[in-house]
Write a protein that holds these residues in place. Structure first.
Motif, short mmCIF file in Angstrom:
data_model
loop_
_atom_site.label_atom_id
_atom_site.label_comp_id
_atom_site.label_asym_id
_atom_site.label_seq_id
_atom_site.Cartn_x
_atom_site.Cartn_y
_atom_site.Cartn_z
N LEU A 122 59.16 -27.90 55.72
CA LEU A 122 59.12 -27.90 57.18
C LEU A 122 57.70 -28.23 57.65
O LEU A 122 56.73 -27.66 57.16
CB LEU A 122 59.52 -26.53 57.73
CG LEU A 122 60.95 -26.07 57.40
CD1 LEU A 122 61.11 -24.58 57.71
CD2 LEU A 122 61.97 -26.88 58.18
N ILE A 123 57.61 -29.18 58.58
CA ILE A 123 56.31 -29.52 59.19
C ILE A 123 56.44 -29.25 60.68
O ILE A 123 56.97 -30.07 61.43
CB ILE A 123 55.92 -30.98 58.92
CG1 ILE A 123 55.90 -31.26 57.42
CG2 ILE A 123 54.56 -31.29 59.55
CD1 ILE A 123 55.54 -32.69 57.05
N PRO A 124 56.02 -28.08 61.13
CA PRO A 124 56.16 -27.73 62.55
C PRO A 124 55.14 -28.49 63.42
O PRO A 124 54.40 -29.36 62.94
CB PRO A 124 55.88 -26.22 62.57
CG PRO A 124 55.97 -25.78 61.14
CD PRO A 124 55.52 -26.95 60.34
N TYR A 125 55.12 -28.14 64.69
CA TYR A 125 54.20 -28.77 65.64
C TYR A 125 53.88 -27.77 66.74
O TYR A 125 54.78 -27.09 67.25
CB TYR A 125 54.85 -30.03 66.23
CG TYR A 125 53.96 -30.80 67.18
CD1 TYR A 125 52.86 -31.52 66.70
CD2 TYR A 125 54.21 -30.82 68.55
CE1 TYR A 125 52.04 -32.24 67.57
CE2 TYR A 125 53.39 -31.53 69.42
CZ TYR A 125 52.31 -32.24 68.92
OH TYR A 125 51.50 -32.94 69.78
N GLN A 126 52.59 -27.68 67.08
CA GLN A 126 52.13 -26.79 68.14
C GLN A 126 52.72 -25.38 67.99
O GLN A 126 52.54 -24.74 66.97
CB GLN A 126 52.43 -27.40 69.51
CG GLN A 126 51.52 -28.55 69.89
CD GLN A 126 51.65 -28.95 71.34
OE1 GLN A 126 52.76 -29.09 71.87
NE2 GLN A 126 50.54 -29.16 72.00
N TYR A 127 53.44 -24.91 69.00
CA TYR A 127 53.94 -23.53 69.01
C TYR A 127 54.86 -23.23 67.83
O TYR A 127 54.96 -22.08 67.39
CB TYR A 127 54.69 -23.23 70.31
CG TYR A 127 53.86 -23.43 71.55
CD1 TYR A 127 52.96 -22.45 71.97
CD2 TYR A 127 53.98 -24.59 72.30
CE1 TYR A 127 52.20 -22.63 73.12
CE2 TYR A 127 53.22 -24.78 73.45
CZ TYR A 127 52.33 -23.80 73.85
OH TYR A 127 51.57 -23.98 74.97
N LEU A 128 55.54 -24.25 67.31
CA LEU A 128 56.48 -24.01 66.22
C LEU A 128 55.77 -23.54 64.95
O LEU A 128 56.39 -22.93 64.08
CB LEU A 128 57.28 -25.29 65.93
CG LEU A 128 58.28 -25.68 67.03
CD1 LEU A 128 58.81 -27.08 66.79
CD2 LEU A 128 59.43 -24.68 67.11
N HIS A 129 54.45 -23.79 64.84
CA HIS A 129 53.69 -23.29 63.70
C HIS A 129 53.61 -21.76 63.70
O HIS A 129 53.27 -21.16 62.68
CB HIS A 129 52.27 -23.85 63.73
CG HIS A 129 52.15 -25.24 63.18
ND1 HIS A 129 52.31 -25.54 61.84
CD2 HIS A 129 51.86 -26.42 63.78
CE1 HIS A 129 52.13 -26.82 61.64
NE2 HIS A 129 51.85 -27.38 62.80
N LEU A 130 53.89 -21.13 64.83
CA LEU A 130 53.76 -19.67 64.94
C LEU A 130 55.04 -18.95 64.54
O LEU A 130 55.06 -17.72 64.50
CB LEU A 130 53.42 -19.27 66.38
CG LEU A 130 52.27 -20.00 67.08
CD1 LEU A 130 52.09 -19.45 68.49
CD2 LEU A 130 50.99 -19.86 66.29
N SER A 339 50.48 -15.21 56.86
CA SER A 339 51.42 -14.45 57.71
C SER A 339 51.37 -14.90 59.16
O SER A 339 50.36 -15.45 59.63
CB SER A 339 51.10 -12.95 57.65
OG SER A 339 49.82 -12.71 58.22
N LEU A 340 52.46 -14.64 59.89
CA LEU A 340 52.61 -15.11 61.27
C LEU A 340 52.47 -14.00 62.31
O LEU A 340 52.52 -14.29 63.50
CB LEU A 340 53.98 -15.78 61.43
CG LEU A 340 54.22 -17.01 60.57
CD1 LEU A 340 55.66 -17.50 60.72
CD2 LEU A 340 53.24 -18.12 60.93
N TRP A 341 52.32 -12.75 61.90
CA TRP A 341 52.13 -11.67 62.86
C TRP A 341 51.45 -10.48 62.19
O TRP A 341 51.09 -10.54 61.01
CB TRP A 341 53.45 -11.25 63.51
CG TRP A 341 54.59 -10.91 62.59
CD1 TRP A 341 54.74 -9.79 61.84
CD2 TRP A 341 55.77 -11.71 62.35
NE1 TRP A 341 55.94 -9.83 61.15
CE2 TRP A 341 56.59 -11.00 61.45
CE3 TRP A 341 56.21 -12.95 62.81
CZ2 TRP A 341 57.81 -11.48 61.00
CZ3 TRP A 341 57.42 -13.44 62.37
CH2 TRP A 341 58.21 -12.72 61.49
N LYS A 342 51.27 -9.42 62.96
CA LYS A 342 50.67 -8.20 62.43
C LYS A 342 51.70 -7.50 61.55
O LYS A 342 52.67 -6.94 62.05
CB LYS A 342 50.21 -7.29 63.57
CG LYS A 342 49.04 -7.88 64.34
CD LYS A 342 48.52 -6.92 65.40
CE LYS A 342 47.31 -7.50 66.11
NZ LYS A 342 46.77 -6.59 67.16
N VAL A 343 51.47 -7.53 60.27
CA VAL A 343 52.49 -7.12 59.30
C VAL A 343 52.39 -5.63 58.98
O VAL A 343 51.37 -4.99 59.21
CB VAL A 343 52.37 -7.94 58.01
CG1 VAL A 343 52.77 -9.38 58.27
CG2 VAL A 343 50.95 -7.87 57.44
#
Length: 434
Positions: A122-130, A339-343
């Motif tokens: 998967l290669i996201p873009y802008q917000y999708l990287h989050l 990681s994408l958030w506070k785990v």
């Protein structure tokens, strides 16, 4: 311009020398790539494999972009909100991912991929990287109507890449060795399960001096600066991490003695302010800028077992984002887990231990992470305790390992799955070489 391109190709060969046709031909027959793009009026998805002459292009309806923008604004607002609303964000995460899958038409996108492809990048873009796209629900394309997540549809693994260019660069790095570990362990001395995590993981690697762990107060910026990273195959940071949305280059991994002393004069350039109580001296941390300067020529994997280490500057419209993962890729590592958030401290420790346990088998990094995530999601209380007991015997661990886990999940029944929520297992992504 030619001189500039030659210079770039010599030191960072991911720009002018990139040839899409050559990149596509180097893919194996079982890999599909899905690349997202956001224009002013629609969401675009490009799907390609080695066999597709031209990428398959999926276009959304204009109203889908409006829905996505509203969804994204609400997601980020709730995530950044105070502690009470953050519980709402956590509890609503599963429903939010259902909504996102519908907005992005994930079912329709996945149906464009032939069944022979069992690996997805998967290669996201802008917000999708989050966002944890690997955890989005889909309907089985075999027509059975059974709901599963993307990771389950691709049994050879789901991974990410910042761009095709960086993916191509990562793929050229051949790093077969996996015996020398460098780890940073709980430099702030306030993470309950981080010590447990690193103590178990280091048992999978060679003894010192091949393996080196900087524990708590020893994990200073000065100690990091003195290390020759070229000798290590795995670099593991188990610590706090913070992403600075306003100034992404000031995002950092927090090391020992980084807390700003009360007597210090305020300096907006030098300090990272998390809250009124939490202010860190960036000169005592490992920042994104400094990551780019590391030398990781022997490194096969960088694991960032910390909060928000995969977040990026989503306001930048460039394909090349600013974030810790791309920094470590450019520095020489072919793969990064972040990681994408506070785990959660405990679930992260369990996930990381299982991830490294999987890596002892002949499997890719992405698959090892995916299987660890599905294991954590589906593991019952009894299965977790049995696993901890088995691990204790194999690695001659202190019985404290099992007892700590037992204490944390004591409120659940033996057949319940305490970490089934995506919050506990979906934050981590494998980025880079597949």
């Amino acid at each position: 311009r030619k001189q500039r391109n030659d210079l770039q190709d010599q030191y960072l060969p991911i720009g002018s020398s990139f040839n899409f046709e050559q990149f596509q031909n180097n893919l194996d027959d079982h890999t599909a790539i899905v690349q997202f793009y956001i224009t002013g009026d629609k969401l675009l998805t490009f799907i390609f494999t080695r066999e597709t002459q031209q990428p398959i292009v999926w276009q959304s309806e204009p109203q889908d972009l409006d829905k996505f923008v509203n969804w994204k604004d609400e997601y980020l607002r709730d995530y950044k909100a105070d502690k009470i609303n953050k519980n709402n964000w956590q509890n609503d995460l599963s429903n939010r991912l259902d909504e996102l899958a519908d907005i992005l038409s994930i079912d329709d996108i996945i149906k464009q991929i032939t069944e022979r492809c069992d690996r997805l990048i998967l290669i996201p873009y802008q917000y999708l990287h989050l966002l944890p796209l690997h955890a989005l629900p889909i309907t089985s394309k075999q027509g059975e109507g059974k709901s599963k997540i993307i990771m389950e549809q691709f049994p050879a693994g789901v991974s990410y890449a910042p761009s095709c260019q960086l993916l191509q660069l990562a793929q050229t790095r051949k790093r077969p060795n996996f015996t020398h570990l460098f780890a940073v362990q709980n430099p702030s001395a306030d993470l309950v399960y981080t010590n447990l995590e690193v103590e178990v993981i280091k048992g999978y690697f060679n003894s010192p001096p091949d393996t080196e762990v900087l524990v708590e107060n020893a994990a200073t910026k000065a100690a990091i600066d003195s290390k020759v990273f070229n000798t290590f195959h795995v670099v593991h940071f188990s610590c706090h991490g913070y992403f600075n949305y306003q100034e992404p280059r000031k995002s950092a991994l927090i090391l020992a003695n980084a807390q700003k002393p009360a007597s210090a004069e305020p300096n907006s350039e030098r300090y990272l302010r998390i809250s009124e109580e939490e202010v860190f001296d960036l000169e005592q941390c490992l920042t994104i800028d400094e990551v780019f300067e590391l030398q990781l020529e022997q490194c096969r994997l960088v694991t960032l077992s910390a909060c928000e280490t995969g977040l990026i500057d989503y306001t930048n419209i460039s394909d090349e984002y600013v974030g810790l993962p791309s920094g470590f890729l450019v520095a020489g590592s072919p793969a990064v887990v972040s990681s994408l958030w506070k785990v959660n401290d405990l679930s992260t420790a369990l996930l990381m231990i299982k991830f490294y346990q999987n890596l002892l088998k002949p499997m890719s990094l992405a698959l090892a992470l995916n299987q660890a995530q599905l294991w954590l999601r589906d593991a019952t209380v009894q299965e977790l305790l049995d696993w901890a007991e088995q691990l204790t015997k194999q690695l001659n661990l202190d019985n404290n390992f099992k007892e700590k886990i037992k204490k944390e999940i004591r409120l659940f029944k033996s057949e319940e799955t305490p970490f089934s929520s995506p919050f506990y297992w979906a934050a981590y992504c494998a980025i880079g070489k597949y």
